[in-house]
Design an enzyme around this catalytic site. Structure first.
Site, short mmCIF file in Angstrom:
data_model
loop_
_atom_site.label_atom_id
_atom_site.label_comp_id
_atom_site.label_asym_id
_atom_site.label_seq_id
_atom_site.Cartn_x
_atom_site.Cartn_y
_atom_site.Cartn_z
N LYS A 114 6.44 4.37 -7.98
CA LYS A 114 7.32 2.91 -7.99
C LYS A 114 8.50 2.93 -9.51
CE LYS A 114 2.85 0.52 -7.19
NZ LYS A 114 1.53 0.11 -7.36
N VAL A 128 -3.25 6.01 -9.02
CA VAL A 128 -3.83 6.25 -8.70
C VAL A 128 -4.65 7.95 -8.45
CG1 VAL A 128 -4.95 3.88 -8.60
CG2 VAL A 128 -4.57 5.18 -6.38
N SER A 166 1.15 5.06 -7.60
CA SER A 166 1.86 4.14 -7.90
C SER A 166 2.77 4.42 -9.04
CB SER A 166 1.63 3.26 -8.60
OG SER A 166 1.06 2.04 -8.29
N TYR A 171 -0.88 0.16 -15.59
CA TYR A 171 -1.93 -1.40 -15.46
C TYR A 171 -1.62 -1.84 -16.30
CZ TYR A 171 -1.76 2.45 -11.80
OH TYR A 171 -2.22 2.96 -10.84
N TYR A 223 6.42 1.98 1.85
CA TYR A 223 5.65 1.53 1.07
C TYR A 223 4.49 2.76 0.89
CZ TYR A 223 2.55 0.83 -2.83
OH TYR A 223 1.22 -0.18 -3.09
N1 GLU Z 1 -0.98 3.32 -2.88
C1 GLU Z 1 -1.43 2.98 -3.72
C2 GLU Z 1 -1.64 1.48 -3.28
O1 GLU Z 1 -1.26 0.30 -3.20
C3 GLU Z 1 -1.19 2.86 -4.86
C4 GLU Z 1 -1.72 2.19 -6.12
C5 GLU Z 1 -1.77 2.81 -7.72
O2 GLU Z 1 -1.10 3.91 -8.03
O3 GLU Z 1 -1.97 2.43 -8.21
O4 GLU Z 1 -3.11 0.75 -3.80
#
Ligand code: GLU
Length: 305
Positions: free
Chosen positions: A64, A255, A61, A237, A185
């Site tokens: 992002k 994560v 994430s 989060y 993604y």
């Molecule tokens: N690739 C992970 C997912 O889409 C990223 C989630 C994350 O790092 O919060 O679930």
């Protein structure tokens, strides 16, 4: 700085053994749960690194925040925020709930739905994943690679993300090809970095969008402020509020166990430890940042920044 960093790592290490490595993406399950590393890049260009700072891990994430920067630079904020909002959700990163109850657009670009929608927009507007990757390599000042095993593992098991994407396609939040969007993604989440790369990304934001080494403007101070503000409100989060109180740094976690953080005008930070707390944030990573923030007075509402 150096003693504070050593002490912070020792403090964070005291929590090794707690938390749990993410295993909902099967290929992440084997990550070294006993690793903890940190790297800080200060404004003078010095890197201060400790522990397993050079361990490579997938950005997940954290990517992002970088995708948002790329989207803002390529498409402008009006276009980007016509697809995603700027509000925290209070829900987990992969929740589908508010897509139905709060309108069709994802509430922010840092939840899965928001990042997938942003990626969809990027592709619709004729940009490619390769171009995004090249942009990142420019920021990192080195070639980057993808962890193919993690990429394939997530692609095979990412049914929840697939659901989010098709749900958004049915509401025209995604207007292009859903599978191509998801593929980009998943690739983005699988980009390999170490804490030094994260410290560099953080320092660019801390430096109001200018490359700390060359002074070259990468993004405007306005966009840097925008991204940092979203990192404060949505970056950790559904424990962004608690992190803001205890640590007080704009940050984005993933994560994979990484956290990108920064101290405005002063430093970019990268932390890595793959065992996560129940919200999906690196447990020892947060403890290390918490100690460092208190020891060096780095909270954005404390000290004389
Ligand atoms: N690739 C992970 C997912 O889409 C990223 C989630 C994350 O790092 O919060 O679930």
């Amino acid at each position: 700085m150096d003693q504070g960093l050593t002490d912070a790592l020792a403090y964070g290490s005291g929590y090794l053994g707690q938390g749990k490595v993410a295993d909902y993406i099967p290929a992440l399950a084997g990550a070294p749960a006993d690793h903890l590393g940190i790297c800080v890049l200060t404004r003078d260009g010095e890197f201060h690194c400790r522990g397993h700072w050079d361990q490579m891990f997938t950005m997940q994430s954290i990517s992002k925040a970088l995708l948002l920067i790329y989207a803002l630079l390529e498409l402008g904020h009006e276009k980007v925020f016509s697809r995603v909002g700027v509000e925290p959700t209070g829900d987990s990163f992969n929740s589908i709930v508010k897509l139905e109850t709060k309108g069709h657009h994802p509430l922010n670009p840092f939840i899965n739905a928001g990042a997938i929608a942003t990626m969809g927009l990027i592709l619709e507007e004729g940009r490619t994943f390769v171009q995004f990757m090249e942009f990142l390599e420019g920021l990192a000042r080195r070639p980057l690679t993808i962890d193919e095993t993690v990429y394939r593992s997530e692609k095979e098991t990412g049914d929840l993300n697939r659901s989010l994407a098709y749900f958004m396609k049915s509401d025209q939040v995604i207007q292009g090809d859903v599978e191509a969007t998801l593929d980009a993604y998943f690739r983005m989440c699988s980009i390999l970095v170490n804490t030094r790369d994260l410290a560099r990304f953080g320092m660019i934001l801390a430096n109001d969008g200018q490359d700390p080494l060359t002074g070259e403007p990468i993004l405007s101070a306005y966009y840097a402020t925008l991204v940092k503000t979203l990192m404060v409100t949505c970056g950790m989060y559904d424990s962004s509020g608690e992190f803001a109180i205890k640590v007080g740094m704009p940050a984005k976690s993933g994560v994979g166990g990484g956290i990108l953080a920064l101290v405005q005008g002063k430093a970019g930070l990268g932390v890595y430890s793959p065992a996560l707390d129940e919200k999906g944030n690196s447990l020892c990573g947060i403890k290390t940042l918490e100690y460092l923030s208190q020891a060096l007075d780095l909270h954005y509402f404390k000290g004389n920044q």
